[in-house]
Design an enzyme around this catalytic site. Structure first.
Site, PDB file in Angstrom:
ATOM      1  N   SER A 118      -2.595  -3.194   4.413  1.00 44.72           N
ATOM      2  CA  SER A 118      -1.946  -2.427   3.347  1.00 44.72           C
ATOM      3  C   SER A 118      -2.447  -2.797   1.959  1.00 44.72           C
ATOM      4  CB  SER A 118      -0.427  -2.648   3.412  1.00 44.72           C
ATOM      5  OG  SER A 118      -0.110  -4.006   3.270  1.00 44.72           O
ATOM      6  N   LYS A 120       8.959  -3.608   1.221  1.00 43.70           N
ATOM      7  CA  LYS A 120       8.070  -3.667   0.061  1.00 43.70           C
ATOM      8  C   LYS A 120       8.745  -3.113  -1.190  1.00 43.70           C
ATOM      9  CE  LYS A 120       3.912  -3.407   2.924  1.00 43.70           C
ATOM     10  NZ  LYS A 120       2.768  -2.599   3.351  1.00 43.70           N
TER      11      LYS A 120
END
Length: 768
Positions: free
Chosen positions: A672, A715
């Site tokens: 990511s 996140k």
């Protein structure tokens, strides 16, 4: 020996023994050297010098001996009589392959050692008595010469060759007798100790045999009187008759009782069988607690024990609803568990309440709760049990947990499933497969019990911090429920309702002696902790309460103590969390703010890029895994391929680039960070700093597509905790934003993008 004077004699080396004066022995003639010495002795009247020889050389003293008789069949042996000790002089010569030496005879003098001689006689006589040759000791008493008496010690088999040579070389009679007396005392002490050990062992054996015979007679007497029901096997048979064991378990117990009955109590297996039987009767074979499948009550228990986590609670209630419906429609609890019983796996960072959730499920169901810690487990026998052939064998953790819970349908919390290891002792995760598979666990076999255990009615709840380290076959048998963490408002509620009261109670304070304002709680959460869970928050509250306790103990009149925002600095020290870190880090071009998921929840990840003169290429640091290294290579390739579109001068790409992810001691990996690395490189090469409120996540392809990633909620929560207010997420993750709590989403701006050019425009352009 006055007629003996210094003379030159041939030497007969003795390699395996010593000949003393007054000894008549047969010497084996094995070498040509020895045969030549025997032949040379004819010229000296049959006299020669017998000298011991070791690997170090000849002894300094020998024995003058006379040859009494020689076997003439190839001269294989000679009968010699020792006459006197003799010092070996300096003159040595070899004549006809025979060594001749000067021998100075030594005569023993009687120094009058009557007391020492008597002690020596007594010690030697006792040694001979221990060895069964006592009558021979009387001959020793007849020797009055102290030197000759001392020489008799060499007949002892306990003296080494070196000790015998030492006796021969000791000319002084008093010294010689004292030395051999000391050795004889040591030998006697050793013989006495060994005899005492043998006598003790014999006494114990005799006692055991006597007790065994008496015990057998006692059992016969009890049997005649009709009082034999108190023996061990009768007690076990009584327990078996009263216990409601499954058929196979009962048969196994019956067989072992029969073996026990035929076995002597002196056999080691006797205690092993008794331990196994005791364990079998401790297993709650047919004991079940009744489930309380009242769903509103279960929800009330979960809400009371935990604040927030609504999605998790809903899934647990659904799980209980399935069990309730199947049970109401005629299925047994075990069948309901086998057919509809998913294994719940609670995955999330530390401190979010995974373990306490499992305990709440047990409370809601009315079942017993057992926690089985799997962290660091490497031995498969810890799950399946040890075989009974091993010393110290015992059941595995699953069987022991059933015994501890005293029921066959507890809630098992398998804690830290992601930390199970494996080594030469086996793979515990493979053993867990049988435990967690509904199609197999109704016949789970423990190696120690050696009978099937029905685990189908057990409700298993697992916990883990991350999924990546859980073996795929084991993960396939579970249903993953993610606990991504708490919002600041949820943390404040948890602190007010759970954490603070618990710390106050533990400290000995009463609730009316301390007042913590809402602003103070919010400040502790905002400025002293940055975490997904509440473990660090509880530590800070514990520290705060201890400071208050110190104040109350010092000045009782200060109660109640009020803790407000202004008092925090004095109580907790300087704030440890700064929300302007992203702003400070991204002021210069080449630094981008990424978002990642770690074992402790979501976290902010700064990626730095720089360029320098040198061979073109890419250096990557920060202890990155293979996936992140590939992302860095892709990012640089994309920037090189689209330099004109991005407004980058070709000369700038001829430098060597360095990408670094700080906190280099912490391993990092994952798919990511691609868009963050691309943004950092473009920011460096264009001289445009990344806007400080922006955090981003997503993988990039060589064509510039932004690929979806996982852990969006974690996140976003991490970005919110770090003070970021804009988050870039991939287009394919649009639906995942629904999981973000409303109170967090209201304060955030989400940029849902599918192309890296859009990411660059958003991150490097003006605020939207």
């Amino acid at each position: 020996m006055a007629d003996l004077k210094t003379m030159t004699l041939p030497v007969l080396p003795l390699r395996n023994g010593v000949v003393f004066p007054h000894m008549v022995v047969t010497v084996t003639i094995e070498s040509a050297e020895a045969r030549r010495a025997i032949a040379a002795a004819e010229s000296t009247g049959g006299r020669l010098l017998l000298v011991p020889k070791t690997d170090e050389g000849f002894a300094s003293v020998g024995t003058i001996a006379s040859i009494q008789e020689v076997s003439r069949d190839d001269v294989t042996s000679a009968l010699v009589a020792g006459m006197s000790r003799a010092r070996i002089g300096a003159g040595q010569a070899a004549t006809g392959d025979v060594l001749w030496v000067e021998a100075e005879p030594v005569t023993d003098e009687d120094p009058g050692l009557t007391e020492m001689m008597d002690e020596f006689r007594a010690v030697v006589a006792e040694i001979m008595q221990h060895r069964g040759i006592g009558p021979a000791a009387s001959r020793i008493l007849d020797i009055d010469d102290p030197g000759q008496l001392a020489d008799l010690a060499v007949y002892s088999p306990d003296l080494s060759l070196e000790q015998k040579i030492e006796v021969l070389e000791t000319i002084d009679v008093a010294t010689r007798l004292d030395r051999v007396l000391g050795w004889m005392n040591e030998i006697l002490a050793g013989i006495t100790l060994r005899q005492r050990v043998r006598d003790d062992a014999t006494e114990r054996i005799d006692k055991s045999q006597r007790e065994y015979i008496l015990r057998q007679q006692l059992e016969s007497i009890k049997s005649e009187l009709g009082e034999g029901s108190g023996d061990v096997t009768s007690e076990y048979r009584k327990k078996l008759a009263e216990a409601d064991l499954p058929e196979k378990a009962a048969d196994a117990v019956e067989r072992e009782i029969d073996r026990l009955e035929r076995m002597s109590e002196q056999s080691p297996e006797h205690s092993w069988i008794r331990t196994w039987l005791d364990t079998m009767f401790e297993v709650p074979w047919n004991i079940h607690t009744e489930d309380q499948l009242d769903l509103p009550d279960a929800r009330s228990v979960l809400d009371t024990d935990h604040t927030g986590l609504d999605d998790v609670k809903e899934r647990i209630i659904e799980h209980l609803a399935v069990r309730k419906l199947r049970t109401e429609r005629g299925m047994t609890a075990a069948e309901a568990g086998r057919r509809g019983g998913a294994i719940l796996l609670l995955v999330g960072p530390p401190g979010v309440g995974k373990t306490s959730l499992g305990e709440s499920v047990a409370t809601a169901l009315g079942r017993k709760f057992v926690r089985v810690a799997l962290g660091g487990l490497r031995d498969e026998a810890e799950i399946r049990g040890h075989r009974r052939t091993y010393v110290g064998a015992r059941p595995g953790r699953i069987a022991r947990a059933l015994i501890e819970s005293e029921s066959m349908n507890p809630v098992f919390l398998l804690d830290e499933m992601d930390k199970v290891g494996s080594d030469w002792r086996g793979d515990p995760s493979s053993a867990l497969l049988e435990v967690l598979d509904p199609a197999q666990n109704h016949t789970f076999r423990d190696n120690y019990l050696e009978v099937d255990l029905d685990l189908s009615d057990v409700m298993f709840v697992g916990t883990a911090n991350m999924l990546e380290t859980i073996p795929a076959p084991l993960l396939d048998r579970t249903e993953v429920i993610r606990l991504d963490g708490y919002t600041d408002r949820e943390k404040q509620t948890i602190a007010r309702e759970h954490l603070l009261p618990r710390q106050v109670e533990r400290s000995g304070l009463t609730p009316d002696e301390i007042v913590v304002t809402d602003d103070a709680l919010a400040a502790v959460i905002d400025r002293y902790t940055r975490e997904a869970g509440v473990r660090g928050l509880e530590r800070q509250l514990g520290k705060l309460v201890r400071k208050v306790v110190t104040t109350v103990a010092t000045d009782p009149a200060s109660v109640p103590v009020t803790v407000d925002d202004e008092a925090l600095r004095e109580l907790l020290g300087k704030p440890t969390v700064h929300h302007d870190e992203a702003k400070d880090r991204t002021q210069v071009p080449g630094v981008a703010t990424g978002l990642a998921v770690t074992g402790v929840g979501g976290d902010v990840l700064f990626i730095e890029a720089t360029a320098m003169d040198g061979e073109p290429g890419l250096t990557i640091t920060g202890q990155l895994g293979d996936v992140m290294r590939e992302s860095a290579e892709i990012a640089l390739s994309y920037v090189r391929a689209h330099a004109n579109e991005l407004g980058i001068e070709p000369e700038a790409l001829k430098k060597r680039f360095h990408l670094h992810v700080p906190a280099g001691a912490i391993p990092k990996d994952g798919p990511s960070a691609g868009v963050t690395m691309t943004t950092a490189l473009v920011s460096l090469l264009t001289g445009k700093p990344v806007r400080d409120p922006v955090g981003m996540t997503g993988e990039v392809t060589l064509q510039g597509r932004v690929l979806p990633i996982g852990g969006v909620k974690q996140k976003v929560l991490a970005a919110h905790r770090a003070g970021l207010r804009e988050v870039i997420v991939p287009e394919k993750n649009r639906n995942d934003l629904d999981d973000v709590p409303d109170e967090v989403a209201a304060e955030m701006t989400f940029h849902v993008l599918g192309d890296v050019r859009e990411v660059l425009d958003t991150a490097l352009g003006a605020a939207s």
